[in-house]
Design a protein around this motif. Structure first.
Motif, mmCIF file in Angstrom:
data_model
loop_
_atom_site.group_PDB
_atom_site.id
_atom_site.type_symbol
_atom_site.label_atom_id
_atom_site.label_comp_id
_atom_site.label_asym_id
_atom_site.label_seq_id
_atom_site.Cartn_x
_atom_site.Cartn_y
_atom_site.Cartn_z
ATOM 1 N N LEU A 199 0.837 -1.201 0.000
ATOM 2 C CA LEU A 199 0.000 0.000 0.000
ATOM 3 C C LEU A 199 0.871 1.249 0.000
ATOM 4 O O LEU A 199 0.598 2.210 -0.732
ATOM 5 C CB LEU A 199 -0.922 0.006 1.216
ATOM 6 C CG LEU A 199 -1.815 1.249 1.390
ATOM 7 C CD1 LEU A 199 -2.722 1.434 0.175
ATOM 8 C CD2 LEU A 199 -2.623 1.143 2.671
ATOM 9 N N ASP A 200 1.948 1.225 0.800
ATOM 10 C CA ASP A 200 2.873 2.358 0.812
ATOM 11 C C ASP A 200 3.622 2.472 -0.507
ATOM 12 O O ASP A 200 3.945 3.575 -0.955
ATOM 13 C CB ASP A 200 3.868 2.224 1.975
ATOM 14 C CG ASP A 200 3.225 2.498 3.327
ATOM 15 O OD1 ASP A 200 2.076 2.992 3.343
ATOM 16 O OD2 ASP A 200 3.859 2.206 4.357
ATOM 17 N N VAL A 201 3.922 1.334 -1.139
ATOM 18 C CA VAL A 201 4.556 1.365 -2.464
ATOM 19 C C VAL A 201 3.666 2.128 -3.428
ATOM 20 O O VAL A 201 4.118 3.016 -4.164
ATOM 21 C CB VAL A 201 4.817 -0.062 -2.993
ATOM 22 C CG1 VAL A 201 5.231 -0.011 -4.466
ATOM 23 C CG2 VAL A 201 5.904 -0.753 -2.171
ATOM 24 N N LYS A 202 2.379 1.791 -3.432
ATOM 25 C CA LYS A 202 1.447 2.464 -4.328
ATOM 26 C C LYS A 202 1.404 3.969 -4.043
ATOM 27 O O LYS A 202 1.500 4.796 -4.963
ATOM 28 C CB LYS A 202 0.045 1.882 -4.177
ATOM 29 C CG LYS A 202 -0.964 2.455 -5.163
ATOM 30 C CD LYS A 202 -2.394 2.275 -4.691
ATOM 31 C CE LYS A 202 -2.721 3.271 -3.587
ATOM 32 N NZ LYS A 202 -4.177 3.341 -3.285
ATOM 33 N N THR A 203 1.271 4.318 -2.770
ATOM 34 C CA THR A 203 1.179 5.731 -2.386
ATOM 35 C C THR A 203 2.437 6.489 -2.773
ATOM 36 O O THR A 203 2.380 7.601 -3.315
ATOM 37 C CB THR A 203 0.941 5.859 -0.865
ATOM 38 O OG1 THR A 203 -0.261 5.165 -0.527
ATOM 39 C CG2 THR A 203 0.815 7.312 -0.448
ATOM 40 N N GLN A 204 3.599 5.884 -2.514
ATOM 41 C CA GLN A 204 4.863 6.554 -2.804
ATOM 42 C C GLN A 204 5.127 6.632 -4.307
ATOM 43 O O GLN A 204 5.742 7.590 -4.778
ATOM 44 C CB GLN A 204 6.008 5.841 -2.082
ATOM 45 C CG GLN A 204 5.965 6.022 -0.572
ATOM 46 C CD GLN A 204 7.089 5.294 0.146
ATOM 47 O OE1 GLN A 204 8.056 4.854 -0.468
ATOM 48 N NE2 GLN A 204 6.957 5.152 1.447
ATOM 49 N N LEU A 205 4.677 5.650 -5.062
ATOM 50 C CA LEU A 205 4.835 5.723 -6.521
ATOM 51 C C LEU A 205 3.987 6.847 -7.103
ATOM 52 O O LEU A 205 4.440 7.574 -8.001
ATOM 53 C CB LEU A 205 4.462 4.394 -7.165
ATOM 54 C CG LEU A 205 5.537 3.305 -7.162
ATOM 55 C CD1 LEU A 205 4.971 1.980 -7.639
ATOM 56 C CD2 LEU A 205 6.731 3.716 -8.021
#
Length: 312
Positions: free
Chosen positions: A105-111
């Motif tokens: 989820l953080d990967v998605k947000t940070q991307l």
């Protein structure tokens, strides 16, 4: 000659200046240390690194579970002359060190933040496996920010891959998701490699390709792998992909199945996952296994170049 009173005043003034200077310097040092700790925390909490090559329209490439940018060696060579490639490496997979709290989820947000901060205008997103799922997630979360979507053997919901039925849901697979996460958290890296060898036959065809896959698995972090599988089993995008506005291509691999009936069933399962996005295209490679880029790079590169040329 200075009077005693003048001497006392000078000494007090000097002492005051010394104290003030000491406090001032200490406050600066403290602030620098505080900033350093914040920066270190931000770095350690970063879910991925990015390497940029080439020039032209932006394309983000996201590898799959236990993989890194090495899966894109052939494709990046084919695309770098015409596109600006943003090669993502997820923390805990392949050569990229693990972090304390991995989160897709953080990967998605940070991307999405990476796209905004770097002013990337509707970048195309290409993902393999987990990276394909992430491409669907990005495009369905912020459809106006993402250009063409290409998923290489990655689905909006991974659950049916385990059950061979699109009737599977997050609820029906909740217990299995937790079991996978807990199991991988207890594994050593050696155990992860040993277990992964059993599934190599469905990952890639040749011994050389299988060795490439194992080289990335051998340095992946088991706990990160478990957390990722848990999220993949707990996140169903089959309805969310209806939000996607960009041209979408799913490239599937069915070369690991024994006969044409099984290959046809796999194609039907893949097609059903795209039901909410009827304009999406599906193409199956019946000769390749999961790592299509290792089994049939010529076919894969041709499909991607053609689709990008039409979509961008």
């Amino acid at each position: 000659m200075k009077t005693l009173l003048q001497t006392i005043c000078i000494r007090r003034s000097f002492k005051f200046k010394l104290i003030f200077t000491t406090i001032f310097i200490a406050s600066i040092v403290f602030q620098l240390l505080a900033n350093g700790l914040v920066f270190a925390e931000e770095r350690s909490n970063n879910q991925f690194t990015v390497r940029v090559v080439g020039q032209g329209k932006p394309v983000i490439l996201i590898p799959g579970l236990m993989s890194d940018e090495r899966v894109w060696q052939g494709l990046s060579t084919a695309l770098a002359k015409h596109y600006q490639l943003h090669l993502v490496n997820l923390a805990g997979f392949g050569k990229t060190p693990a972090i304390e709290r991995p989160s897709l989820l953080d990967v998605k947000t940070q991307l999405l933040s990476y796209i905004e901060q770097n002013k990337l205008q509707n970048p195309a997103v290409i993902g393999h496996s987990l990276g394909g799922f992430m491409a669907f997630w990005l495009a369905s979360s912020q459809p106006d920010s993402i250009g063409a979507v290409i998923s290489i053997d990655g689905l909006p919901y991974i659950g049916p891959v385990f059950t061979h039925s699109n009737t599977s849901t997050v609820t029906s697979l909740a217990a299995q998701a937790t079991q996978y996460r807990d199991m991988y958290q207890l594994m050593s890296q050696q155990q992860l490699s040993a277990q992964s060898r059993y599934g190599l036959a469905i990952q890639a065809t040749s011994a050389e390709a299988q060795a490439k896959v194992m080289a990335m698995i051998a340095t992946s972090d088991p706990a990160t792998v478990g957390e990722a599988i848990y999220t993949l089993l707990s996140t169903d995008l089959r309805q969310d992909i209806a939000n996607i506005k960009a041209p979408t291509l799913l490239l599937g691999a069915s070369g690991g199945f024994d006969n044409k009936a099984q290959q046809a069933a796999a194609e039907q399962l893949y097609q059903a996952q795209l039901a909410a996005l009827p304009n999406a295209k599906l193409k199956m490679n019946t000769q390749s296994r999961h790592f299509i880029m290792f089994d049939d790079s010529q076919w894969l590169n041709a499909q991607i170049r053609e689709f990008l040329g039409a979509a961008l």
